[in-house]
Design an enzyme around this catalytic site. Sequence first.
Site, mmCIF file in Angstrom:
data_model
loop_
_atom_site.group_PDB
_atom_site.id
_atom_site.type_symbol
_atom_site.label_atom_id
_atom_site.label_comp_id
_atom_site.label_asym_id
_atom_site.label_seq_id
_atom_site.Cartn_x
_atom_site.Cartn_y
_atom_site.Cartn_z
ATOM 1 N N PHE A 175 39.232 27.005 40.399
ATOM 2 C CA PHE A 175 40.693 26.971 40.550
ATOM 3 C C PHE A 175 41.182 27.708 41.812
ATOM 4 C CE2 PHE A 175 44.460 29.664 38.998
ATOM 5 C CZ PHE A 175 45.408 28.847 39.598
ATOM 6 N N SER A 219 35.237 33.306 34.274
ATOM 7 C CA SER A 219 36.597 33.837 34.404
ATOM 8 C C SER A 219 37.429 33.836 33.122
ATOM 9 C CB SER A 219 37.347 33.031 35.467
ATOM 10 O OG SER A 219 37.583 31.711 34.992
ATOM 11 N N THR A 262 40.484 41.381 39.513
ATOM 12 C CA THR A 262 41.594 41.140 38.606
ATOM 13 C C THR A 262 42.232 42.450 38.145
ATOM 14 O OG1 THR A 262 42.049 40.400 36.340
ATOM 15 C CG2 THR A 262 39.792 41.021 36.791
ATOM 16 N N ASP A 263 43.494 42.350 37.733
ATOM 17 C CA ASP A 263 44.180 43.530 37.178
ATOM 18 C C ASP A 263 43.595 43.938 35.833
ATOM 19 O OD1 ASP A 263 45.118 41.350 35.718
ATOM 20 O OD2 ASP A 263 47.234 41.703 36.145
ATOM 21 N N GLU A 264 42.813 43.035 35.207
ATOM 22 C CA GLU A 264 42.285 43.331 33.867
ATOM 23 C C GLU A 264 41.291 44.485 33.867
ATOM 24 O OE1 GLU A 264 41.184 40.135 31.339
ATOM 25 O OE2 GLU A 264 42.600 38.745 32.243
ATOM 26 N N TYR A 271 34.654 40.083 29.688
ATOM 27 C CA TYR A 271 35.021 39.582 31.026
ATOM 28 C C TYR A 271 35.466 40.722 31.934
ATOM 29 C CZ TYR A 271 38.159 37.867 34.674
ATOM 30 O OH TYR A 271 38.786 37.674 35.880
ATOM 31 N N LYS A 285 33.878 42.366 35.430
ATOM 32 C CA LYS A 285 34.619 42.395 36.706
ATOM 33 C C LYS A 285 34.725 43.839 37.195
ATOM 34 C CE LYS A 285 36.248 39.520 38.769
ATOM 35 N NZ LYS A 285 35.691 38.597 39.797
HETATM 36 P P1 NAD Z 1 37.324 29.476 37.708
HETATM 37 O O1 NAD Z 1 36.583 29.710 36.437
HETATM 38 O O2 NAD Z 1 38.356 28.407 37.770
HETATM 39 O O3 NAD Z 1 36.280 29.175 38.888
HETATM 40 C C1 NAD Z 1 35.084 29.889 39.016
HETATM 41 C C2 NAD Z 1 34.171 29.113 39.981
HETATM 42 O O4 NAD Z 1 32.957 29.870 40.140
HETATM 43 C C3 NAD Z 1 33.773 27.727 39.475
HETATM 44 O O5 NAD Z 1 33.878 26.784 40.522
HETATM 45 C C4 NAD Z 1 32.323 27.908 39.041
HETATM 46 O O6 NAD Z 1 31.564 26.720 39.144
HETATM 47 C C5 NAD Z 1 31.854 28.975 40.012
HETATM 48 N N1 NAD Z 1 30.696 29.731 39.487
HETATM 49 C C6 NAD Z 1 30.546 30.261 38.246
HETATM 50 N N2 NAD Z 1 29.340 30.835 38.136
HETATM 51 C C7 NAD Z 1 28.715 30.684 39.335
HETATM 52 C C8 NAD Z 1 27.456 31.078 39.853
HETATM 53 N N3 NAD Z 1 26.559 31.742 39.092
HETATM 54 N N4 NAD Z 1 27.164 30.779 41.129
HETATM 55 C C9 NAD Z 1 28.044 30.099 41.901
HETATM 56 N N5 NAD Z 1 29.249 29.681 41.468
HETATM 57 C C10 NAD Z 1 29.583 29.980 40.203
HETATM 58 O O7 NAD Z 1 37.923 30.900 38.088
HETATM 59 P P2 NAD Z 1 39.291 31.271 38.854
HETATM 60 O O8 NAD Z 1 40.371 31.385 37.868
HETATM 61 O O9 NAD Z 1 39.420 30.385 40.033
HETATM 62 O O10 NAD Z 1 38.916 32.750 39.326
HETATM 63 C C11 NAD Z 1 38.307 32.972 40.590
HETATM 64 C C12 NAD Z 1 38.156 34.469 40.806
HETATM 65 O O11 NAD Z 1 39.432 35.091 40.762
HETATM 66 C C13 NAD Z 1 37.309 35.180 39.746
HETATM 67 O O12 NAD Z 1 36.537 36.160 40.396
HETATM 68 C C14 NAD Z 1 38.339 35.815 38.832
HETATM 69 O O13 NAD Z 1 37.824 36.977 38.221
HETATM 70 C C15 NAD Z 1 39.434 36.155 39.820
HETATM 71 N N6 NAD Z 1 40.816 36.239 39.279
HETATM 72 C C16 NAD Z 1 41.337 35.196 38.565
HETATM 73 C C17 NAD Z 1 42.646 35.266 38.129
HETATM 74 C C18 NAD Z 1 43.276 34.125 37.355
HETATM 75 O O14 NAD Z 1 44.397 34.268 36.869
HETATM 76 N N7 NAD Z 1 42.644 32.983 37.210
HETATM 77 C C19 NAD Z 1 43.416 36.391 38.402
HETATM 78 C C20 NAD Z 1 42.855 37.445 39.126
HETATM 79 C C21 NAD Z 1 41.555 37.333 39.582
HETATM 80 O O1 TDX Z 2 46.068 29.083 24.067
HETATM 81 C C1 TDX Z 2 46.383 30.212 24.473
HETATM 82 N N1 TDX Z 2 47.435 30.867 23.885
HETATM 83 C C2 TDX Z 2 47.830 32.121 24.275
HETATM 84 O O2 TDX Z 2 48.794 32.667 23.709
HETATM 85 C C3 TDX Z 2 45.686 30.868 25.551
HETATM 86 C C4 TDX Z 2 44.524 30.176 26.220
HETATM 87 C C5 TDX Z 2 46.113 32.117 25.939
HETATM 88 N N2 TDX Z 2 47.144 32.736 25.325
HETATM 89 C C6 TDX Z 2 47.606 34.047 25.801
HETATM 90 C C7 TDX Z 2 46.522 35.090 26.038
HETATM 91 C C8 TDX Z 2 47.087 35.907 27.192
HETATM 92 O O3 TDX Z 2 47.959 36.907 26.689
HETATM 93 O O4 TDX Z 2 48.193 33.831 27.088
HETATM 94 C C9 TDX Z 2 47.909 34.903 27.992
HETATM 95 C C10 TDX Z 2 47.168 34.353 29.203
HETATM 96 O O5 TDX Z 2 45.892 33.929 28.758
HETATM 97 P P1 TDX Z 2 44.770 33.395 29.774
HETATM 98 O O6 TDX Z 2 45.298 32.242 30.540
HETATM 99 O O7 TDX Z 2 43.503 33.224 29.018
HETATM 100 O O8 TDX Z 2 44.703 34.609 30.824
HETATM 101 P P2 TDX Z 2 44.299 36.154 30.712
HETATM 102 O O9 TDX Z 2 43.444 36.433 29.550
HETATM 103 O O10 TDX Z 2 45.552 36.959 30.868
HETATM 104 O O11 TDX Z 2 43.368 36.279 32.034
HETATM 105 C C11 TDX Z 2 43.735 35.592 33.245
HETATM 106 O O12 TDX Z 2 44.301 36.485 34.171
HETATM 107 C C12 TDX Z 2 43.465 37.443 34.745
HETATM 108 C C13 TDX Z 2 42.521 34.905 33.876
HETATM 109 O O13 TDX Z 2 41.944 34.008 32.939
HETATM 110 C C14 TDX Z 2 41.521 35.896 34.356
HETATM 111 O O14 TDX Z 2 40.453 35.253 35.039
HETATM 112 C C15 TDX Z 2 42.186 36.839 35.303
HETATM 113 O O15 TDX Z 2 41.310 37.850 35.675
#
Ligand code: NAD
Ligand code: TDX
Length: 334
Positions: free
Chosen positions: A12, A82, A121-123, A148, A152
């Site tokens: 993503f 993630s 991540t902030d988590e 998770y 991280k």
């Molecule tokens: P995502 O799960 O959508 O994408 C992760 C990608 O990493 C995928 O393309 C997957 O194929 C690849 N991957 C997984 N394992 C692998 C491996 N062993 N080798 C090579 N590639 C691999 O995740 P995202 O939501 O795009 O998150 C990306 C980064 O941002 C992560 O480090 C996550 O912790 C961080 N992050 C995400 C959020 C969020 O809200 N989604 C917020 C803050 C930080």
């Molecule tokens: O079906 C749902 N219903 C619901 O209430 C899902 C999937 C989630 N939730 C809640 C859980 C959380 O409070 O919504 C909030 C957001 O959930 P997620 O999308 O799973 O995100 P979160 O757990 O907050 O983590 C995300 O933000 C920080 C990303 O997945 C992480 O990769 C990132 O580090």
Amino acid sequence: MPTILITGGAGFIGANFVRYTAENRPEYTIRVLDALTYAGDRSNLTGVPGRVDLVHGDICDADLVNALVAESDTIVHFAAESHVDNSLDDPEPFLRTNVTGTFRLLEAVRRHDRRLHHISTDEVFGDLPLDSDARFTEQTRYDPSSPYSATKAASDLLVRAWVRSYGVRATLSNCANNYGPYQHVEKFIPRQVTNLLTGERPKLYGEGINVREWTHVDDHNAAVHLILDGGRIGETYLIGSGDERSNRQVLDLVLTLMDRPAGEYDHVGDRPGHDLRYANDSTKLRTELGWRPRYADLADGLAPTIDWYRTNGWWWTGPKEAAEARYRRQLAGR
Ligand code: NAD
Ligand code: TDX
């Protein structure tokens, strides 16, 4: 032309980063390393202007990582497992990719003295009380709650140690919750939008009182480029739009934007250990590097995001069936 290696560039945020870089920073030659897990998809890179070299491989593969890092100038490390719910169900892939994978990358970066930016991540800070104005800062103590976030946190600490002990040229950023196109349908916003598009009722964990700070993926990626250009080595930068909302408020906004009646959702069992509230103080990024979110209001970024899911059913239909099957299995296993 400098070569930028983007790990996890078919996921993503990574795929949006590839697109953002190709559109705004054409001086870079772009290479992606991605294992194409359930969360990564080649098609996420379709239509990116210019040439993107996608290497299908694992960041735990030391020889491959070493060879790719040797050929790169800059590495931005997005690759991770993630999803919190998946980590509760089966933590092992999180340890492998998030901890061992980051270690492998750090060793290659150390050997070849390359510039690294680590995405986190902030988590890692745990959670904040619901009834306060407190926010995380770069000084907040690490206190992760889920498998998770623990992995991280471990990866961040490895990066910091490699900076201090080996002089690795790395920066880190910890961003709040992202949303935008290409987000996997397992995550909160896409899950609810696609539920509504397929005639399912949205699923709210518990009472829906948990608060997240919603940041558009392009604002996250703009911040990463600012840090690559002007960030100080060894420093951490927190990223967040400032727009905090409870899950119930987000769902109400989704329903409004999709012309659906208020309250059209189900409360389901809560996530074990569910973090209450995340909020980042991004003053450092704003004052040192001049970052401002383009989407300071979730509603501005959410409307086009919903449109994207409405017009790209081909992209999410298969992954949605698989994600909902995983959710059913996880629920049955609790
Ligand atoms: P995502 O799960 O959508 O994408 C992760 C990608 O990493 C995928 O393309 C997957 O194929 C690849 N991957 C997984 N394992 C692998 C491996 N062993 N080798 C090579 N590639 C691999 O995740 P995202 O939501 O795009 O998150 C990306 C980064 O941002 C992560 O480090 C996550 O912790 C961080 N992050 C995400 C959020 C969020 O809200 N989604 C917020 C803050 C930080
Ligand atoms: O079906 C749902 N219903 C619901 O209430 C899902 C999937 C989630 N939730 C809640 C859980 C959380 O409070 O919504 C909030 C957001 O959930 P997620 O999308 O799973 O995100 P979160 O757990 O907050 O983590 C995300 O933000 C920080 C990303 O997945 C992480 O990769 C990132 O580090």
